[in-house]
Write a protein that holds these residues in place. Structure first.
Motif, PDB file in Angstrom:
ATOM      1  N   ALA A 163      52.777  48.227 142.210  1.00 23.83           N
ATOM      2  CA  ALA A 163      53.916  48.782 141.480  1.00 23.83           C
ATOM      3  C   ALA A 163      53.555  49.042 140.016  1.00 23.83           C
ATOM      4  CB  ALA A 163      55.108  47.826 141.571  1.00 23.83           C
ATOM      5  N   LYS A 164      52.849  48.094 139.392  1.00 21.92           N
ATOM      6  CA  LYS A 164      52.444  48.269 137.993  1.00 21.92           C
ATOM      7  C   LYS A 164      51.463  49.433 137.849  1.00 21.92           C
ATOM      8  CE  LYS A 164      53.002  43.394 136.709  1.00 21.92           C
ATOM      9  NZ  LYS A 164      52.282  42.146 136.326  1.00 21.92           N
ATOM     10  N   ALA A 165      50.514  49.530 138.784  1.00 22.33           N
ATOM     11  CA  ALA A 165      49.518  50.599 138.711  1.00 22.33           C
ATOM     12  C   ALA A 165      50.174  51.964 138.786  1.00 22.33           C
ATOM     13  CB  ALA A 165      48.497  50.431 139.840  1.00 22.33           C
ATOM     14  N   GLU A 166      51.134  52.116 139.686  1.00 25.03           N
ATOM     15  CA  GLU A 166      51.820  53.395 139.811  1.00 25.03           C
ATOM     16  C   GLU A 166      52.684  53.677 138.592  1.00 25.03           C
ATOM     17  OE1 GLU A 166      53.859  53.066 143.486  1.00 25.03           O
ATOM     18  OE2 GLU A 166      52.068  53.403 144.714  1.00 25.03           O
ATOM     19  N   ALA A 167      53.352  52.633 138.070  1.00 23.21           N
ATOM     20  CA  ALA A 167      54.202  52.823 136.891  1.00 23.21           C
ATOM     21  C   ALA A 167      53.387  53.248 135.670  1.00 23.21           C
ATOM     22  CB  ALA A 167      54.973  51.537 136.595  1.00 23.21           C
ATOM     23  N   SER A 169      50.065  54.623 135.858  1.00 25.62           N
ATOM     24  CA  SER A 169      49.215  55.799 136.085  1.00 25.62           C
ATOM     25  C   SER A 169      50.009  57.098 136.191  1.00 25.62           C
ATOM     26  CB  SER A 169      48.373  55.596 137.348  1.00 25.62           C
ATOM     27  OG  SER A 169      49.190  55.448 138.491  1.00 25.62           O
ATOM     28  N   LEU A 170      51.175  57.076 136.807  1.00 25.88           N
ATOM     29  CA  LEU A 170      51.912  58.322 137.017  1.00 25.88           C
ATOM     30  C   LEU A 170      52.279  59.038 135.714  1.00 25.88           C
ATOM     31  CD1 LEU A 170      54.220  57.648 140.110  1.00 25.88           C
ATOM     32  CD2 LEU A 170      52.424  59.359 139.875  1.00 25.88           C
ATOM     33  N   PRO A 171      52.843  58.342 134.712  1.00 21.40           N
ATOM     34  CA  PRO A 171      53.123  59.060 133.451  1.00 21.40           C
ATOM     35  C   PRO A 171      51.862  59.620 132.792  1.00 21.40           C
ATOM     36  CG  PRO A 171      54.313  56.973 133.524  1.00 21.40           C
ATOM     37  CD  PRO A 171      53.353  56.961 134.663  1.00 21.40           C
ATOM     38  N   ILE A 172      50.771  58.840 132.824  1.00 24.37           N
ATOM     39  CA  ILE A 172      49.523  59.324 132.217  1.00 24.37           C
ATOM     40  C   ILE A 172      49.011  60.537 132.971  1.00 24.37           C
ATOM     41  CG2 ILE A 172      47.137  58.727 131.675  1.00 24.37           C
ATOM     42  CD1 ILE A 172      48.022  55.840 131.357  1.00 24.37           C
ATOM     43  N   VAL A 173      49.075  60.477 134.302  1.00 21.87           N
ATOM     44  CA  VAL A 173      48.637  61.610 135.122  1.00 21.87           C
ATOM     45  C   VAL A 173      49.460  62.855 134.805  1.00 21.87           C
ATOM     46  CG1 VAL A 173      48.677  62.496 137.485  1.00 21.87           C
ATOM     47  CG2 VAL A 173      47.607  60.293 137.010  1.00 21.87           C
ATOM     48  N   LEU A 174      50.775  62.677 134.670  1.00 22.70           N
ATOM     49  CA  LEU A 174      51.628  63.822 134.374  1.00 22.70           C
ATOM     50  C   LEU A 174      51.277  64.440 133.016  1.00 22.70           C
ATOM     51  CD1 LEU A 174      53.947  65.603 135.221  1.00 22.70           C
ATOM     52  CD2 LEU A 174      55.543  63.946 134.228  1.00 22.70           C
ATOM     53  N   ILE A 175      51.034  63.593 132.017  1.00 24.65           N
ATOM     54  CA  ILE A 175      50.650  64.098 130.691  1.00 24.65           C
ATOM     55  C   ILE A 175      49.331  64.872 130.775  1.00 24.65           C
ATOM     56  CG2 ILE A 175      49.911  63.399 128.387  1.00 24.65           C
ATOM     57  CD1 ILE A 175      51.874  61.048 128.612  1.00 24.65           C
ATOM     58  N   LEU A 176      48.355  64.309 131.505  1.00 23.69           N
ATOM     59  CA  LEU A 176      47.068  64.995 131.646  1.00 23.69           C
ATOM     60  C   LEU A 176      47.213  66.320 132.385  1.00 23.69           C
ATOM     61  CD1 LEU A 176      44.698  61.989 132.462  1.00 23.69           C
ATOM     62  CD2 LEU A 176      44.776  63.330 130.351  1.00 23.69           C
ATOM     63  N   LEU A 177      48.085  66.328 133.409  1.00 24.74           N
ATOM     64  CA  LEU A 177      48.296  67.577 134.142  1.00 24.74           C
ATOM     65  C   LEU A 177      48.934  68.639 133.256  1.00 24.74           C
ATOM     66  CD1 LEU A 177      49.484  66.213 137.611  1.00 24.74           C
ATOM     67  CD2 LEU A 177      47.494  67.657 137.207  1.00 24.74           C
ATOM     68  N   VAL A 178      49.853  68.213 132.389  1.00 22.15           N
ATOM     69  CA  VAL A 178      50.453  69.170 131.447  1.00 22.15           C
ATOM     70  C   VAL A 178      49.369  69.761 130.546  1.00 22.15           C
ATOM     71  CG1 VAL A 178      52.010  69.413 129.479  1.00 22.15           C
ATOM     72  CG2 VAL A 178      52.738  68.117 131.495  1.00 22.15           C
ATOM     73  N   ILE A 179      48.465  68.912 130.080  1.00 21.74           N
ATOM     74  CA  ILE A 179      47.370  69.394 129.224  1.00 21.74           C
ATOM     75  C   ILE A 179      46.442  70.313 130.011  1.00 21.74           C
ATOM     76  CG2 ILE A 179      45.345  68.682 127.905  1.00 21.74           C
ATOM     77  CD1 ILE A 179      46.859  66.093 127.250  1.00 21.74           C
ATOM     78  N   ILE A 180      46.120  69.924 131.258  1.00 20.92           N
ATOM     79  CA  ILE A 180      45.187  70.716 132.071  1.00 20.92           C
ATOM     80  C   ILE A 180      45.785  72.063 132.456  1.00 20.92           C
ATOM     81  CG2 ILE A 180      44.018  70.807 134.309  1.00 20.92           C
ATOM     82  CD1 ILE A 180      43.770  67.698 134.049  1.00 20.92           C
ATOM     83  N   PHE A 181      47.053  72.045 132.944  1.00 17.31           N
ATOM     84  CA  PHE A 181      47.691  73.285 133.377  1.00 17.31           C
ATOM     85  C   PHE A 181      48.338  74.052 132.232  1.00 17.31           C
ATOM     86  CE2 PHE A 181      47.998  71.497 137.827  1.00 17.31           C
ATOM     87  CZ  PHE A 181      47.205  72.473 138.393  1.00 17.31           C
ATOM     88  N   ALA A 617      40.089  66.934 138.348  1.00 16.59           N
ATOM     89  CA  ALA A 617      40.502  66.122 139.491  1.00 16.59           C
ATOM     90  C   ALA A 617      39.912  64.719 139.412  1.00 16.59           C
ATOM     91  CB  ALA A 617      40.072  66.805 140.795  1.00 16.59           C
ATOM     92  N   ALA A 618      38.638  64.640 139.031  1.00 14.04           N
ATOM     93  CA  ALA A 618      37.997  63.330 138.905  1.00 14.04           C
ATOM     94  C   ALA A 618      38.649  62.509 137.798  1.00 14.04           C
ATOM     95  CB  ALA A 618      36.508  63.500 138.625  1.00 14.04           C
ATOM     96  N   LEU A 619      38.967  63.149 136.675  1.00 13.88           N
ATOM     97  CA  LEU A 619      39.618  62.437 135.576  1.00 13.88           C
ATOM     98  C   LEU A 619      40.967  61.882 136.012  1.00 13.88           C
ATOM     99  CD1 LEU A 619      39.885  61.619 132.610  1.00 13.88           C
ATOM    100  CD2 LEU A 619      40.808  63.907 132.139  1.00 13.88           C
ATOM    101  N   LEU A 620      41.735  62.676 136.726  1.00 15.69           N
ATOM    102  CA  LEU A 620      43.042  62.225 137.190  1.00 15.69           C
ATOM    103  C   LEU A 620      42.915  61.095 138.198  1.00 15.69           C
ATOM    104  CD1 LEU A 620      44.683  65.740 137.553  1.00 15.69           C
ATOM    105  CD2 LEU A 620      45.255  64.007 135.853  1.00 15.69           C
ATOM    106  N   LEU A 621      41.941  61.211 139.097  1.00 18.99           N
ATOM    107  CA  LEU A 621      41.751  60.154 140.086  1.00 18.99           C
ATOM    108  C   LEU A 621      41.227  58.883 139.423  1.00 18.99           C
ATOM    109  CD1 LEU A 621      42.144  59.580 143.019  1.00 18.99           C
ATOM    110  CD2 LEU A 621      39.883  60.495 143.511  1.00 18.99           C
ATOM    111  N   ILE A 622      40.450  59.024 138.359  1.00 17.60           N
ATOM    112  CA  ILE A 622      39.994  57.852 137.610  1.00 17.60           C
ATOM    113  C   ILE A 622      41.181  57.123 136.997  1.00 17.60           C
ATOM    114  CG2 ILE A 622      38.863  57.203 135.431  1.00 17.60           C
ATOM    115  CD1 ILE A 622      36.599  59.114 136.171  1.00 17.60           C
ATOM    116  N   VAL A 623      42.172  57.879 136.507  1.00 19.95           N
ATOM    117  CA  VAL A 623      43.370  57.254 135.953  1.00 19.95           C
ATOM    118  C   VAL A 623      44.126  56.488 137.045  1.00 19.95           C
ATOM    119  CG1 VAL A 623      45.622  57.696 134.904  1.00 19.95           C
ATOM    120  CG2 VAL A 623      43.606  58.921 134.092  1.00 19.95           C
ATOM    121  N   VAL A 624      44.259  57.112 138.216  1.00 20.61           N
ATOM    122  CA  VAL A 624      44.973  56.474 139.320  1.00 20.61           C
ATOM    123  C   VAL A 624      44.258  55.196 139.767  1.00 20.61           C
ATOM    124  CG1 VAL A 624      45.714  56.733 141.722  1.00 20.61           C
ATOM    125  CG2 VAL A 624      46.000  58.625 140.113  1.00 20.61           C
TER     126      VAL A 624
END
Length: 702
Positions: A163-167, A169-181, A617-624
């Motif tokens: 639960a902590k990992a998802e809480a 990683s998900l916001p960080i992943v979303l921020i990175l996706l905004v930067i990437i896309f 993709a690797a960067l995002l998966l590393i965050v997860v």
């Protein structure tokens, strides 16, 4: 097939969207019931000699040893009497037996072993929860440990860590996706796919748990892979869709072409990863089977959601996929020039890049030659955890009752004199300590407890196990040896027996599928060799840290032999992910090659088109996965750190540098296949010809 599905997904986009969301959410809601069915068992080989010894002893004498161990800080007879009286009031529907307190005058402590009534680990945990608050005695300090409290601690921490990992990683992943896309709408699509994938995989695991035992670690694996692969696949497909729109195509045509190209690659990549994880089913261990169920369901559902939900959403959004763009990315197309320059530099001096990289990967993998394997114990818990502290107290102050040693079961109703002679033989085996009768013989079965003079997982103890098993049985029966040393050794032997078949499955499936997809003999061989190098380097570093202890204090882990099941899981995951990125890279190279590009032009085009996607993709998966590296459970940290290492190596050094260098050295031979195989590939090829593309041929050297 993919082109037709792309057209259908666009025409029926609202139906596809609603059906996918409803099914995934319904599966997730129902799947929450899996948390009540998870276990901590399945680490032993069920048909091994140690498992048979345990079963024969249990049939003859009942369950041996305590599921819950309580250490009370007293040896006073009066207080021990109060303790016995208090524990006699524990509920009989949960407790089978409470052994009288055993005092240790030297330590000033007394030990009580409690045997629970249930027959499986899940029931034991529930029964322990019934009595956990009733073990305290006024005026006496106690420590509670044993197998079941340790299992419960691991289970609770695993759920909390997930639960902590998802809480986190998900916001960080979303921020990175905004930067990437460069936009919020496009960035939210892979995250939506990830959430639905996790929900769907929970539903599958709940269904599986109705028929077989599911280890709690399977949920962590499903969460990790479901989110990670959904983001990978979403990134690949959304990126391709935006590329098609930027080329001036209509929304319908862009959806069709995205599914035809990127969608086919996603399906192919997911198939390879599912096959890699299915290799865990070859092993007899319930733990590995559980991880296979969790991993396969997560990857398959991530691919299915990516091929259904994403085309439908993209068809609905169209050019609005670029809405809510950040100012610095508005109306801009990501540059490929940097990747083209990198490809040119690598292929200009391929030997200068390839040899040092291979040398470094081999050097990093060297520590794996000294790997040692152990079992899941209290040491996977953080220092200071109550269950771990209690286990350490038992090992220190009640060494004769600790879980080490051998349980020797004699069948065939041997005579007492023969048993006494056999006890003397066992005692003469090097590495064996005191040997004593563990219970009164029953139904012709004897139970002997043999201590070990060395650590239970040392080479000396393993040799002592072999020597005892080699002794001739007294009478006409047989000798069955169980205990911790035997269980770990038998489990490792079972893995060694099946491991070649798993390797054959991985290599064979990779070769066949990649050959059918790309029409080359050398490309699959190169993929297997390069993935093996990346895998060995990852494991070498993990052994250096988690077993040998270099930097272990920084991670907060206790150096110990590696759990063999986790190593096998990591092998399947890392190999599968390595192949995953290889497929992404080669698919665009083969596209360019099919349009008549030379080898250098194809490699340059492939790296230019996918370099940014693969590294992102690797960067995002590393965050997860990186969030799991901060888990309280050593096994989860092992997986998290291992995935970070593997992804960092594979998506940068290996895919961006080593693969282009090797392809340059292979030249046109990289695309070669013998005539007969080529004709087979053309008949069975799992590809579809894309519509012609107006794309500029890129010079090989830039």
């Amino acid at each position: 097939m993919f082109a037709n599905w792309g057209s259908l997904a666009y025409r029926r986009r609202w139906v596809v969207l609603i059906a996918t969301v409803v099914l995934a959410v319904a599966g997730g809601v129902w799947g929450l019931g899996v948390f009540d069915k998870l276990s901590q068992g399945g680490y032993d080989a069920p048909s091994s000699e140690s498992a048979r010894a345990n079963q024969v002893a249990q049939d003859a004498f009942g369950r041996q040893g305590g599921d819950v161990v309580v250490v009370y800080d007293t040896v006073d007879p009066a207080q021990l009497g109060r303790i016995s009286e208090h524990l006699s009031g524990l509920p009989q529907d949960a407790v089978l037996q409470v052994q009288p307190p055993l005092p240790s005058a030297e330590a000033g402590k007394s030990l009580v072993a409690i045997t629970l009534r249930g027959s499986d680990s899940n029931t034991h945990v529930k029964q322990y929860e019934q009595i956990a608050d009733r073990l305290a005695v006024d005026g006496v300090t106690q420590q509670v440990g044993g197998l079941v409290p340790t299992q419960k601690a691991i289970n609770d921490m695993s759920a909390s860590d997930m639960a902590k990992a998802e809480a986190v990683s998900l916001p960080i992943v979303l921020i990175l996706l905004v930067i990437i896309f460069g936009g919020l709408v496009a960035a939210s699509l892979p995250v939506a796919v990830g959430g639905l994938s996790i929900m769907g995989s929970l539903g599958v695991l709940h269904a599986v748990s109705l028929g077989t035992e599911v280890n709690s670690f399977a949920v962590n694996v499903a969460s990790l892979l479901g989110l990670g692969m959904a983001i990978d696949y979403g990134l690949f497909m959304v990126g391709r869709f935006r590329e098609e729109l930027a080329a001036g195509r209509s929304t319908e045509d862009a959806v069709k072409r995205t599914v035809l190209s990127a969608g086919r690659t996603v399906a192919f990549s997911a198939t390879l990863l599912v096959i890699a994880l299915s290799g865990l089913l070859l092993f007899p261990h319930g733990f590995l089977k559980s991880l296979s169920y969790g991993g396969m369901s997560a990857v398959a559902i991530a691919a299915l959601v990516s091929l259904t939900l994403l085309p439908a959403l993209l068809g609905i959004l169209g050019h609005r996929v670029d809405k809510l763009s950040v100012p610095w990315r508005r109306d801009k197309v990501p540059s490929e020039q940097g990747w083209r320059k990198l490809a040119g530099r690598v292929m200009k001096r391929p030997v200068l890049f390839a040899l040092p990289i291979v040398g470094v990967l081999v050097a990093l993998g060297a520590p794996f030659l000294g790997v040692q394997f152990g079992e899941v114990s209290e040491k996977v818990l953080p220092e200071g955890n109550a269950a771990r502290v209690a286990a350490e107290t038992v090992n220190r102050d009640f060494a004769g009752l600790a879980s080490g040693g051998m349980k020797v079961v004699l069948t065939g109703d041997p005579a007492q004199a023969d048993v006494q002679a056999f006890i003397a033989e066992v005692g003469d085996v090097p590495g064996v300590g005191e040997v004593r009768i563990g219970a009164e013989p029953n139904n012709g079965v004897w139970l002997l407890n043999a201590g070990l003079e060395h650590d239970q997982l040392s080479d000396e103890s393993k040799q002592a196990l072999k020597d005892v098993r080699a002794l001739a049985p007294p009478g006409s029966g047989e000798v069955l040896v169980g205990g911790s040393t035997a269980m770990v050794s038998d489990s490792l032997d079972a893995i060694k027996d099946k491991l070649p078949w798993m390797v054959l499955l991985l290599v064979g499936a990779t070769f066949v599928l990649m050959f059918l997809a790309f029409g080359s003999v050398l490309l699959p061989i190169k993929a297997v060799v390069v993935s093996a190098l990346s895998l060995s380097a990852t494991f070498g570093v993990l052994v250096w840290v988690f077993q040998d202890g270099h930097g272990a204090s920084l991670l907060g882990v206790t150096p110990a032999p590696l759990e063999s099941g986790i190593v096998v899981l990591m092998a399947a995951m890392v190999f599968g992910l390595s192949t995953d990125y290889e497929v992404f890279l080669l698919s665009r190279m083969v596209e360019a090659r099919g349009r008549g590009a030379s080898t250098e032009e194809a490699v340059t085009a492939g790296l230019a088109k996918t370099g940014r996607v693969i590294t992102a993709a690797a960067l995002l998966l590393i965050v997860v996965t990186g969030a799991f590296a901060f888990s309280q459970i050593t096994m989860m940290r092992f997986v998290g750190v291992g995935m970070i290492l593997a992804l960092a190596l594979d998506a940068t050094v290996v895919r961006m540098l080593l693969v282009p260098a090797v392809l340059k050295l292979l030249g046109d031979a990289a695309w070669w296949a013998p005539g007969p195989l080529r004709r087979i590939q053309e008949r069975l090829a799992i590809h579809e010809d894309a519509p012609p593309v107006e794309e500029e041929r890129v010079p090989a050297r830039v």
